[in-house]
Design a protein around this motif. Structure first.
Motif, PDB file in Angstrom:
ATOM      1  N   UNK A   1       8.596  17.140  -2.748  1.00  0.00           N
ATOM      2  CA  UNK A   1       7.370  17.042  -1.947  1.00  0.00           C
ATOM      3  C   UNK A   1       6.281  16.286  -2.700  1.00  0.00           C
ATOM      4  N   UNK A   2       6.210  16.488  -4.011  1.00  0.00           N
ATOM      5  CA  UNK A   2       5.199  15.788  -4.804  1.00  0.00           C
ATOM      6  C   UNK A   2       5.392  14.277  -4.718  1.00  0.00           C
ATOM      7  N   UNK A   3       6.639  13.821  -4.880  1.00  0.00           N
ATOM      8  CA  UNK A   3       6.911  12.394  -4.817  1.00  0.00           C
ATOM      9  C   UNK A   3       6.682  11.835  -3.417  1.00  0.00           C
ATOM     10  N   UNK A   4       7.094  12.593  -2.406  1.00  0.00           N
ATOM     11  CA  UNK A   4       6.978  12.121  -1.033  1.00  0.00           C
ATOM     12  C   UNK A   4       5.515  11.908  -0.641  1.00  0.00           C
ATOM     13  N   UNK A   5       4.686  12.926  -0.850  1.00  0.00           N
ATOM     14  CA  UNK A   5       3.290  12.827  -0.423  1.00  0.00           C
ATOM     15  C   UNK A   5       2.468  11.945  -1.358  1.00  0.00           C
ATOM     16  N   UNK A   6       2.882  11.837  -2.611  1.00  0.00           N
ATOM     17  CA  UNK A   6       2.187  10.910  -3.505  1.00  0.00           C
ATOM     18  C   UNK A   6       2.365   9.480  -3.030  1.00  0.00           C
ATOM     19  N   UNK A   7       3.578   9.133  -2.610  1.00  0.00           N
ATOM     20  CA  UNK A   7       3.826   7.784  -2.110  1.00  0.00           C
ATOM     21  C   UNK A   7       3.057   7.528  -0.826  1.00  0.00           C
ATOM     22  N   UNK A   8       2.980   8.530   0.041  1.00  0.00           N
ATOM     23  CA  UNK A   8       2.236   8.351   1.291  1.00  0.00           C
ATOM     24  C   UNK A   8       0.750   8.139   1.016  1.00  0.00           C
ATOM     25  N   UNK A   9       0.186   8.968   0.164  1.00  0.00           N
ATOM     26  CA  UNK A   9      -1.230   8.826  -0.157  1.00  0.00           C
ATOM     27  C   UNK A   9      -1.510   7.506  -0.849  1.00  0.00           C
ATOM     28  N   UNK A  10      -0.602   7.083  -1.733  1.00  0.00           N
ATOM     29  CA  UNK A  10      -0.811   5.830  -2.445  1.00  0.00           C
ATOM     30  C   UNK A  10      -0.797   4.638  -1.490  1.00  0.00           C
ATOM     31  N   UNK A  11       0.146   4.632  -0.561  1.00  0.00           N
ATOM     32  CA  UNK A  11       0.214   3.517   0.388  1.00  0.00           C
ATOM     33  C   UNK A  11      -1.043   3.444   1.247  1.00  0.00           C
ATOM     34  N   UNK A  12      -1.534   4.611   1.689  1.00  0.00           N
ATOM     35  CA  UNK A  12      -2.770   4.624   2.476  1.00  0.00           C
ATOM     36  C   UNK A  12      -3.967   4.188   1.643  1.00  0.00           C
ATOM     37  N   UNK A  13      -3.997   4.612   0.385  1.00  0.00           N
ATOM     38  CA  UNK A  13      -5.119   4.237  -0.482  1.00  0.00           C
ATOM     39  C   UNK A  13      -5.132   2.735  -0.731  1.00  0.00           C
ATOM     40  N   UNK A  14      -3.953   2.130  -0.961  1.00  0.00           N
ATOM     41  CA  UNK A  14      -3.887   0.681  -1.174  1.00  0.00           C
ATOM     42  C   UNK A  14      -4.339  -0.068   0.070  1.00  0.00           C
ATOM     43  N   UNK A  15      -3.953   0.431   1.240  1.00  0.00           N
ATOM     44  CA  UNK A  15      -4.369  -0.206   2.493  1.00  0.00           C
ATOM     45  C   UNK A  15      -5.888  -0.192   2.650  1.00  0.00           C
ATOM     46  N   UNK A  16      -6.511   0.951   2.365  1.00  0.00           N
ATOM     47  CA  UNK A  16      -7.964   1.041   2.492  1.00  0.00           C
ATOM     48  C   UNK A  16      -8.679   0.238   1.411  1.00  0.00           C
ATOM     49  N   UNK A  17      -8.119   0.181   0.208  1.00  0.00           N
ATOM     50  CA  UNK A  17      -8.735  -0.626  -0.856  1.00  0.00           C
ATOM     51  C   UNK A  17      -8.746  -2.102  -0.476  1.00  0.00           C
ATOM     52  N   UNK A  18      -7.666  -2.576   0.118  1.00  0.00           N
ATOM     53  CA  UNK A  18      -7.636  -3.962   0.581  1.00  0.00           C
ATOM     54  C   UNK A  18      -8.597  -4.165   1.743  1.00  0.00           C
ATOM     55  N   UNK A  19      -8.696  -3.174   2.616  1.00  0.00           N
ATOM     56  CA  UNK A  19      -9.592  -3.273   3.775  1.00  0.00           C
ATOM     57  C   UNK A  19     -11.041  -3.419   3.357  1.00  0.00           C
ATOM     58  N   UNK A  20     -11.466  -2.644   2.337  1.00  0.00           N
ATOM     59  CA  UNK A  20     -12.853  -2.680   1.902  1.00  0.00           C
ATOM     60  C   UNK A  20     -13.075  -3.591   0.700  1.00  0.00           C
ATOM     61  N   UNK A  21     -12.077  -4.406   0.359  1.00  0.00           N
ATOM     62  CA  UNK A  21     -12.265  -5.402  -0.688  1.00  0.00           C
ATOM     63  C   UNK A  21     -12.224  -4.872  -2.100  1.00  0.00           C
ATOM     64  N   UNK A  22     -11.790  -3.633  -2.301  1.00  0.00           N
ATOM     65  CA  UNK A  22     -11.715  -3.086  -3.646  1.00  0.00           C
ATOM     66  C   UNK A  22     -10.446  -3.517  -4.370  1.00  0.00           C
ATOM     67  N   UNK A  23      -9.496  -4.076  -3.640  1.00  0.00           N
ATOM     68  CA  UNK A  23      -8.267  -4.606  -4.232  1.00  0.00           C
ATOM     69  C   UNK A  23      -8.018  -5.977  -3.616  1.00  0.00           C
ATOM     70  N   UNK A  24      -7.827  -7.015  -4.441  1.00  0.00           N
ATOM     71  CA  UNK A  24      -7.619  -8.353  -3.879  1.00  0.00           C
ATOM     72  C   UNK A  24      -6.271  -8.447  -3.174  1.00  0.00           C
ATOM     73  N   UNK A  25      -6.293  -8.962  -1.956  1.00  0.00           N
ATOM     74  CA  UNK A  25      -5.062  -9.184  -1.213  1.00  0.00           C
ATOM     75  C   UNK A  25      -4.585 -10.617  -1.413  1.00  0.00           C
ATOM     76  N   UNK A  26      -3.417 -10.907  -0.889  1.00  0.00           N
ATOM     77  CA  UNK A  26      -2.859 -12.254  -1.046  1.00  0.00           C
ATOM     78  C   UNK A  26      -3.720 -13.293  -0.351  1.00  0.00           C
ATOM     79  N   UNK A  27      -4.249 -12.947   0.819  1.00  0.00           N
ATOM     80  CA  UNK A  27      -5.099 -13.898   1.546  1.00  0.00           C
ATOM     81  C   UNK A  27      -6.378 -14.174   0.786  1.00  0.00           C
TER      82      UNK A  27
END
Length: 792
Positions: free
Chosen positions: A660-686
């Motif tokens: 469960x730790x690995x499963x939900x950690x991956x889910x939270x990480x993917x959502x966090x990366x998506x929001x970081x790209x959305x708000x410009x906190x992580x540079x995307x390819x574009x």
């Protein structure tokens, strides 16, 4: 080989409970048919064997046309469970089929782990249409190192150990026409080298991997200054032992190096980060200037909170430059001041390519534009000549003062007498009368034989957040963390000033209570100290025949020390000849003594400087109320607190099992990366592509001032050649002199001469090829500076 019934029985026992976990891990299985393909029950003659991959994820982002590229074994981070794999024969493998090359590579990597070697991808073959029709997976020790690397004579580093020994072990797969599946066409299991055993297998390259969750934890802990060895110990404690960590400390260093080598350049990533902040803070202001080679020359930024602070506390501006805060060695210019708690607050920050007059003028003009044309009354610097000229040009009406900390540092460096430093500090910072100052100064001159305060505090805090190896992006990001830390301290001091009441310590209760209600806690303590000392003076004369009324005060048993206090009884304003109110903004003991004699129950408003009062930022709060908008920082913290409670609730149950730790950690990480790209906190390819189109290059590394002969044209000083102390000729030492039997000079003289030469030859030089760093900015193009979308 074991019977088929045994394998099928064990497979059924494992498949049901673990298949769902594998499916929930979202390892690329999207339908039941593909799910069945994840478990292969293939005939091997009259027998059957079963393969099962437990919670294995594969990285499908593999560059398929790279020949002889190393296969990292992305699916080997989690231990696979194989039933009967240790008894697998070459004939069995040749009858296997796979649904994709990634599945085949995962099988061979897990097979190599069990046998004790590392695997990688070898050559690929394409058809006439350009499609890959054959993959080869080989032992990591296949092939040989090229001779040109072994015979290279001008190496600066020691050779790495030779690992390629021509091993022929491999597995080759081809694509079936029509079905799209892949079958094993060739399998060689013999090795010409010793295989790894036991715990040594975990150190092989294809069996080491840092997952995205672990990378996120590594990054977050690095941002708060935790060292790599400590982070490694944290992972070991979390997993239950060092032997369970699937990577090494060197892998962590490599990951950090990979993050620093951002695609598109360091500057473009920093610009993308500032653009992301602009989506949250509409008032953020930044501009940058390019040099002649389109490299970053100057950069200035200031967020909305900094601009609000300058509007309140911008009467005094500290303008200071410091080195060693980034890997390019760019001077960092920090505009700072003092808030109502007498604590440091930042108004803006800049990075310049050189400490020249032109660079400082550009930075000051951007600062003035950012602050809507409001100039400070006083500017404090370290006395740099270029700063002084720039201030006179941009802030002609401002008073230029020297920083007390720099004066003390220079005195310590040049005099090297602790007693002098102590006396000089007292003369400069003590609250004493003019006559006392002159007496102390004369005593210091006679005793010592002679005819770095706020800036130091900011430098100390800055050193906790930024390091010399940071690039532009890392510096901007961590500097903002430093600013957030200062603002959090201010919020805490606001609470301490608001909460509770002090224990009264003077006889003038009403005045003391009035001071607590008006001043912040830090300034109240200073006010109360003056209130305690007001009993040491008495009013000797009083003249109320004209306005303002005049009071003559005298110190207790010191008739030669007199002061005059003037009070306008109409406007209820005070002034004193000691000028402490004008200097510190706190009423002096002489004015407070007059207030006591007048039986005042509260401090007049004219004696409470707004910048030291609790109401200093009340205007900003009122504007938010009138506009029916909340403070963005307060709203953010409220949301963050509520969301953190939900995450804690999820964490308590998700950490009860490793799956469960690995499963939900991956889910939270993917959502966090998506929001970081959305708000410009992580540079995307574009974003990286767009920044590359702008042509912004990383800055040139520059050298600091004060390098002596290094500042001459040409960039560097020639190395001093050794001179023989026996014959006087250049090119050799006394021990290798052809006239070796002659008498040598004294050891003392020899050591002095050699030591001085070595010191001169070891002065560091950091200058780019065919480019003078100090002129890089001046040669830049006069194109329109770039700025935030929020700029007016």
């Amino acid at each position: 080989m074991a019977s088929s019934s045994k394998f099928c029985k064990d497979a059924c026992m494992w498949n049901e409970p673990l298949a769902d976990n594998w499916m929930e891990g979202k390892a690329g299985v999207s339908n039941p048919q593909v799910r069945q393909n994840a478990f292969h029950i293939m005939p091997a003659g009259s027998e059957m064997f079963v393969l099962f991959f437990q919670d294995t994820m594969y990285d499908t982002r593999v560059e398929e046309d790279a020949e002889l590229s190393d296969w990292e074994g992305r699916g080997a981070s989690n231990v696979a469970l194989f039933l009967g794999l240790d008894e697998l024969q070459a004939e069995d493998v040749l009858e296997m089929e796979f649904s994709s090359p990634q599945e085949a590579s995962g099988f061979y990597n897990n097979y190599s782990r069990l046998k004790g070697f590392a695997s990688r991808r070898g050559k690929t073959v394409r058809n006439t249409a350009g499609e890959i029709v054959r993959y080869t997976f080989v032992c990591n020790r296949q092939g040989f190192r090229e001779k040109k690397w072994l015979e290279k004579v001008d190496r600066k580093r020691e050779h790495k150990v030779v690992t390629r020994c021509g091993c022929t072990a491999e597995m080759r797969i081809k694509r079936k026409e029509g079905s799209g599946r892949w079958y094993v066409s060739r399998f060689v299991e013999e090795h010409n080298h010793e295989l790894a055993y036991g715990k040594l297998v975990d150190y092989l390259r294809s069996h080491r991997k840092i997952s995205e969750v672990e990378v996120a934890q590594l990054t977050s802990m690095r941002e708060i200054g935790i060292s790599i060895p400590k982070i490694y110990e944290s992972f070991a404690a979390q997993l239950g032992g060092f032997n369970l960590v699937t990577f090494t400390k060197q892998d962590m260093y490599n990951e950090i190096r990979k993050q620093r080598g951002l695609q598109g350049g360091d500057v473009t990533a920093a610009i993308s980060y500032l653009e992301g902040l602009a989506r949250i803070d509409g008032k953020i202001f930044w501009r940058y200037k390019l040099g002649s080679g389109q490299q970053l020359c100057n950069l200035f930024w200031s967020d909305g909170h900094c601009q609000e602070d300058y509007g309140i506390f911008g009467d005094v501006l500290a303008f200071d430059a410091t080195y060693g805060r980034n890997k390019y060695n760019l001077p960092v210019v920090v505009f700072s001041g003092v808030n109502h708690h007498n604590q440091t607050c930042v108004f803006g920050t800049a990075m310049v390519s050189c400490e020249s007059q032109e660079s400082y003028i550009w930075v000051l003009r951007q600062f003035l534009e950012c602050m809507q044309g409001k100039a400070p009354h006083s500017v404090i610097t370290d006395g740099d000549p270029a700063m002084r000229i720039a201030i006179q040009s941009v802030f002609p009406d401002a008073h230029h003062r020297l920083c007390a900390w720099h004066l003390l540092r220079n005195a310590t460096a040049n005099i090297s007498d602790p007693r002098f430093t102590q006396m000089f500090r007292h003369c400069m910072l003590a609250d004493i009368e003019i006559e006392e100052f002159e007496a102390h100064w004369e005593s210091m001159v006679n005793e010592c034989g002679v005819r770095e305060v706020e800036c130091e505090s900011l430098h100390a805090k800055l050193g906790r957040f930024v390091e010399s190896r940071y690039g532009v992006l890392e510096f901007v990001r961590n500097f903002q963390r430093c600013v957030d830390f200062l603002r959090d301290t201010e919020d805490e001091l606001d609470f301490r000033s608001w909460y509770g009441t002090p224990v009264l310590q003077t006889e003038f209760v009403e005045l003391e209570k009035s001071g607590w209600s008006m001043f912040t806690r830090e300034m109240f303590l200073r006010f109360r100290d003056s209130l305690k000392r007001c009993v040491r003076v008495r009013i000797r004369e009083f003249n109320d025949s004209e306005n303002p009324h005049a009071y003559t005060l005298q110190k207790y048993r010191r008739p030669e020390m007199n002061w005059k206090v003037y009070r306008d009884h109409i406007s209820n304003t005070f002034s004193c000849t000691c000028m402490r109110m004008e200097s510190f903004g706190i009423p002096c003991v002489h004015i407070l003594s007059v207030c006591v004699s007048l039986d005042l129950v509260e401090i007049p408003e004219s004696l409470v400087l707004r910048r030291w009062s609790k109401a200093a930022k009340l205007e900003i709060h009122n504007q938010c109320v009138e506009q029916h908008t909340a403070d963005p920082s307060v709203t953010y913290r409220t949301r963050l607190g509520a969301f953190s409670q939900l995450c804690k609730r999820l964490g308590r149950v998700a950490c009860m099992s490793h799956e469960d730790f690995k499963l939900y950690s991956k889910k939270l990480l993917s959502d966090a990366v998506f929001l970081e790209i959305k708000y410009g906190l992580r540079p995307s390819t574009d974003d990286i592509t767009t920044a590359n189109d702008c042509g912004v290059k990383d800055p040139i590394r520059v050298r600091t001032k004060g390098t002596g002969r290094m500042s001459q044209a040409g960039g560097s000083a020639s190395k001093t050649k050794r001179k023989c102390s026996t014959c006087g000729k250049l090119g050799h030492r006394r021990t290798r002199c052809p006239n070796g039997a002659t008498q040598a000079p004294t050891r003392n003289n020899e050591s002095h001469g050699g030591r001085n030469k070595r010191k001169r030859s070891k002065v560091p030089v950091v200058v780019p090829d065919n480019c003078h760093a100090e002129n890089a900015c001046q040669a830049g193009s006069d194109k329109r500076d770039h700025f935030s979308l929020a700029d007016p």
